[in-house]
Write a protein that holds these residues in place. Structure first.
Motif, mmCIF file in Angstrom:
data_model
loop_
_atom_site.group_PDB
_atom_site.id
_atom_site.type_symbol
_atom_site.label_atom_id
_atom_site.label_comp_id
_atom_site.label_asym_id
_atom_site.label_seq_id
_atom_site.Cartn_x
_atom_site.Cartn_y
_atom_site.Cartn_z
ATOM 1 N N TRP A 145 0.811 -1.207 0.000
ATOM 2 C CA TRP A 145 0.000 0.000 0.000
ATOM 3 C C TRP A 145 0.851 1.268 0.000
ATOM 4 C CZ3 TRP A 145 -4.500 -1.905 -1.101
ATOM 5 C CH2 TRP A 145 -4.857 -3.160 -0.604
ATOM 6 N N GLU A 146 2.172 1.142 0.173
ATOM 7 C CA GLU A 146 3.045 2.308 0.219
ATOM 8 C C GLU A 146 3.552 2.656 -1.172
ATOM 9 O OE1 GLU A 146 6.587 3.843 3.100
ATOM 10 O OE2 GLU A 146 6.886 1.885 2.184
ATOM 11 N N ASP A 147 3.576 3.935 -1.481
ATOM 12 C CA ASP A 147 4.104 4.415 -2.750
ATOM 13 C C ASP A 147 5.622 4.212 -2.758
ATOM 14 O OD1 ASP A 147 5.014 5.863 -4.945
ATOM 15 O OD2 ASP A 147 3.526 7.460 -4.694
ATOM 16 N N PRO A 148 6.148 3.370 -3.664
ATOM 17 C CA PRO A 148 7.594 3.116 -3.644
ATOM 18 C C PRO A 148 8.427 4.346 -3.969
ATOM 19 C CG PRO A 148 6.577 2.160 -5.608
ATOM 20 C CD PRO A 148 5.456 2.622 -4.720
ATOM 21 N N GLU A 149 7.821 5.349 -4.623
ATOM 22 C CA GLU A 149 8.553 6.555 -4.975
ATOM 23 C C GLU A 149 8.412 7.652 -3.920
ATOM 24 O OE1 GLU A 149 7.193 7.731 -8.807
ATOM 25 O OE2 GLU A 149 7.807 5.850 -9.777
ATOM 26 N N ARG A 150 7.430 7.494 -3.033
ATOM 27 C CA ARG A 150 7.209 8.487 -1.978
ATOM 28 C C ARG A 150 6.938 7.745 -0.678
ATOM 29 N NH1 ARG A 150 3.064 13.064 -3.304
ATOM 30 N NH2 ARG A 150 1.634 11.293 -3.466
ATOM 31 N N PRO A 151 7.969 7.379 0.044
ATOM 32 C CA PRO A 151 7.797 6.625 1.293
ATOM 33 C C PRO A 151 6.854 7.337 2.254
ATOM 34 C CG PRO A 151 10.094 6.659 0.649
ATOM 35 C CD PRO A 151 9.382 7.610 -0.271
ATOM 36 N N ALA A 152 6.095 6.532 2.994
ATOM 37 C CA ALA A 152 5.117 7.010 3.978
ATOM 38 C C ALA A 152 3.928 7.695 3.313
ATOM 39 C CB ALA A 152 5.750 7.925 5.011
ATOM 40 N N ARG A 153 3.715 7.440 2.017
ATOM 41 C CA ARG A 153 2.535 7.927 1.319
ATOM 42 C C ARG A 153 1.760 6.736 0.756
ATOM 43 N NH1 ARG A 153 2.735 13.319 -0.481
ATOM 44 N NH2 ARG A 153 3.924 14.534 1.049
ATOM 45 N N PHE A 154 0.437 6.825 0.791
ATOM 46 C CA PHE A 154 -0.404 5.777 0.215
ATOM 47 C C PHE A 154 -0.142 5.670 -1.282
ATOM 48 C CE2 PHE A 154 -4.512 4.310 -1.587
ATOM 49 C CZ PHE A 154 -4.638 3.104 -0.910
ATOM 50 N N ASN A 155 -0.141 4.448 -1.804
ATOM 51 C CA ASN A 155 0.185 4.203 -3.205
ATOM 52 C C ASN A 155 -1.009 4.549 -4.100
ATOM 53 O OD1 ASN A 155 1.198 3.341 -5.651
ATOM 54 N ND2 ASN A 155 1.952 1.393 -4.866
ATOM 55 N N GLN A 156 -1.208 5.826 -4.260
ATOM 56 C CA GLN A 156 -2.349 6.335 -5.022
ATOM 57 C C GLN A 156 -2.244 5.976 -6.504
ATOM 58 O OE1 GLN A 156 -3.773 10.342 -4.003
ATOM 59 N NE2 GLN A 156 -3.427 10.880 -6.153
ATOM 60 N N LYS A 157 -1.042 5.933 -7.021
ATOM 61 C CA LYS A 157 -0.873 5.637 -8.447
ATOM 62 C C LYS A 157 -1.315 4.218 -8.787
ATOM 63 C CE LYS A 157 3.445 6.909 -8.779
ATOM 64 N NZ LYS A 157 4.777 7.208 -9.367
ATOM 65 N N LYS A 158 -1.134 3.297 -7.839
ATOM 66 C CA LYS A 158 -1.530 1.910 -8.105
ATOM 67 C C LYS A 158 -2.990 1.658 -7.769
ATOM 68 C CE LYS A 158 -0.432 -2.919 -7.096
ATOM 69 N NZ LYS A 158 0.512 -3.843 -6.425
ATOM 70 N N TYR A 159 -3.461 2.183 -6.627
ATOM 71 C CA TYR A 159 -4.802 1.845 -6.149
ATOM 72 C C TYR A 159 -5.838 2.926 -6.462
ATOM 73 C CZ TYR A 159 -2.394 -1.970 -3.938
ATOM 74 O OH TYR A 159 -1.628 -3.085 -3.731
ATOM 75 N N GLY A 160 -5.428 4.167 -6.508
ATOM 76 C CA GLY A 160 -6.302 5.216 -7.006
ATOM 77 C C GLY A 160 -7.555 5.466 -6.195
ATOM 78 N N ASN A 161 -8.587 5.939 -6.886
ATOM 79 C CA ASN A 161 -9.802 6.382 -6.188
ATOM 80 C C ASN A 161 -10.672 5.225 -5.715
ATOM 81 O OD1 ASN A 161 -10.476 5.736 -8.823
ATOM 82 N ND2 ASN A 161 -11.771 7.539 -9.156
ATOM 83 N N TYR A 162 -10.763 4.158 -6.498
ATOM 84 C CA TYR A 162 -11.483 2.964 -6.064
ATOM 85 C C TYR A 162 -10.836 1.762 -6.712
ATOM 86 C CZ TYR A 162 -14.130 2.295 -10.474
ATOM 87 O OH TYR A 162 -14.495 2.042 -11.779
ATOM 88 N N TYR A 163 -11.327 0.571 -6.362
ATOM 89 C CA TYR A 163 -10.614 -0.644 -6.750
ATOM 90 C C TYR A 163 -11.601 -1.742 -7.116
ATOM 91 C CZ TYR A 163 -6.531 -3.776 -6.635
ATOM 92 O OH TYR A 163 -5.507 -4.631 -6.964
ATOM 93 N N PHE A 164 -11.170 -2.623 -8.035
ATOM 94 C CA PHE A 164 -11.904 -3.846 -8.341
ATOM 95 C C PHE A 164 -11.314 -4.985 -7.510
ATOM 96 C CE2 PHE A 164 -12.499 -1.606 -12.502
ATOM 97 C CZ PHE A 164 -13.878 -1.496 -12.434
ATOM 98 N N ASN A 165 -12.116 -5.592 -6.668
ATOM 99 C CA ASN A 165 -11.657 -6.638 -5.756
ATOM 100 C C ASN A 165 -11.987 -8.022 -6.275
ATOM 101 O OD1 ASN A 165 -10.925 -4.920 -3.268
ATOM 102 N ND2 ASN A 165 -12.988 -4.225 -3.788
ATOM 103 N N GLN A 166 -11.014 -8.911 -6.199
ATOM 104 C CA GLN A 166 -11.250 -10.319 -6.513
ATOM 105 C C GLN A 166 -12.017 -10.971 -5.363
ATOM 106 O OE1 GLN A 166 -10.354 -11.814 -9.382
ATOM 107 N NE2 GLN A 166 -9.304 -10.007 -10.198
ATOM 108 N N VAL A 167 -12.988 -11.788 -5.699
ATOM 109 C CA VAL A 167 -13.830 -12.402 -4.671
ATOM 110 C C VAL A 167 -13.032 -13.360 -3.786
ATOM 111 C CG1 VAL A 167 -15.846 -13.878 -4.281
ATOM 112 C CG2 VAL A 167 -15.915 -12.105 -6.042
#
Length: 338
Positions: free
Chosen positions: A171-193
């Motif tokens: 969940w951590e942004d690899p380019e900005r430590p201590a920040r949520f990984n917004q680039k990967k997870y973004g505003n919402y997510y599709f979850n596998q059941v």
């Protein structure tokens, strides 16, 4: 004792339609029990966690049979509640939507509806995972409305370096430590059941998972996840949508940030932290115990040899004991009715 269910919507103070399921006895008891709100966690809508149509799959029904009127709200963006317009478009690497503080408005709408139906001044709140953080915030904001809260596998921000959702996690942004990984997870997510099955299996300490967890409960849980999103079957394999705001909040609590300070809570508090759960840390429990200085009562229960899903495991795997202890807690200080 037959239970009746009713699905309806209420509107929040900011105009959002929130879906609620009510579960209660067909014939109310002479001695009313504490009315209850059951609040879901980060990625799973309410019915999936609290009202599965199989034996041992409905906390709401068990509480209702003890006399409680139970409301199961879906936070905005989940289940039967209205979704932000952004969730009708492809996910974007922008800020996560539907944060925990925003969800307190949804809880408030459910609380007001429950108080109006039952005539109670105050209600009880049960919160699963980060849903526990939400109800803790609500109890601090509206103490006059709350008699009891049960925090089940809660996050609190009691220490940094949470191994599952803090520094170094996915969940951590690899380019900005201590920040949520917004680039990967973004505003919402599709979850596998099957994400639920994998995490649950990892916590069950025996090879035969069915001996610990009824396969009918697991099947009902996975089906409820699909039922909770009308678009789930539009994708192959099926997935369901959830906002990422609670995940971002969870990440920052995993870094040691508190969204609310528990010294602002005045009602009775029970905390449940199963041994094999990886969400709540001992540091969170210690911080809650230290911070709940004004709570009318504090009970912390750490059942040995139990999983994060104790409320859906087989009765002998801790579920029956959890129900007994919760009912004992809720029976104390029942002063919600005029």
């Amino acid at each position: 004792m037959a239970c009746v269910r009713r699905d309806f919507t209420v509107k929040t103070v900011d105009g959002v339609q929130i879906g609620i399921r009510s579960v209660q006895l067909k014939s109310p008891p002479d001695e009313p029990a504490v009315p209850m709100i059951l609040m879901h966690g980060t990625r799973i809508p309410g019915i999936s966690e609290f009202d599965l149509p199989v034996a041992g799959g409905s906390l709401a029904e068990d509480l209702a049979r003890a006399g409680h009127v139970c409301y199961i709200p879906d936070a905005r963006g989940f289940g039967a509640s209205a979704r932000p317009d952004a969730m009708n478009e492809p996910p974007r690497p922008t800020k996560p939507i539907v944060r925990s503080l925003e969800i307190t408005r949804d809880v408030d709408a459910a609380v007001n509806a429950l108080r109006a139906e039952t005539g109670a001044d105050r209600v009880g709140l049960f919160g699963w995972g980060t849903g526990g953080t939400v109800v803790l915030i609500y109890a601090a904001l509206w103490p006059e409305n709350v008699s009891h809260i049960i925090l089940y596998n809660p996050l609190y921000g009691g220490a940094p370096d949470h191994p599952e959702i803090g520094r170094g996690s996915r969940w951590e942004d690899p380019e900005r430590p201590a920040r949520f990984n917004q680039k990967k997870y973004g505003n919402y997510y599709f979850n596998q059941v099957d994400m639920l099955r994998k995490g649950w299996d990892n916590q069950i300490p025996i090879e035969d998972k069915d001996a610990w967890r009824d396969p009918a409960v697991l099947a009902a849980f996975e089906q409820a996840l699909l039922n909770g999103d009308p678009t789930s079957l539009d994708r192959d394999p099926p997935t369901y949508r959830s906002p990422n705001g609670m995940l971002e909040d969870s990440f920052y609590m995993g870094l040691g940030h508190k969204l609310v300070h528990a010294n602002q809570v005045y009602c009775r508090v029970m905390v449940i932290s199963p041994q094999y759960d990886t969400w709540t840390r001992r540091e969170d429990l210690a911080a809650l115990k230290d911070d709940l200085i004004h709570a009318e009562e504090v009970r912390i229960w750490e059942p040995a040899n139990t999983t994060h899903y104790i409320l859906l495991d087989r009765p002998e795997r801790g579920r029956d004991e959890a129900l007994r202890r919760m009912e004992d807690f809720l029976s104390q200080g029942k002063s919600g009715l005029d």
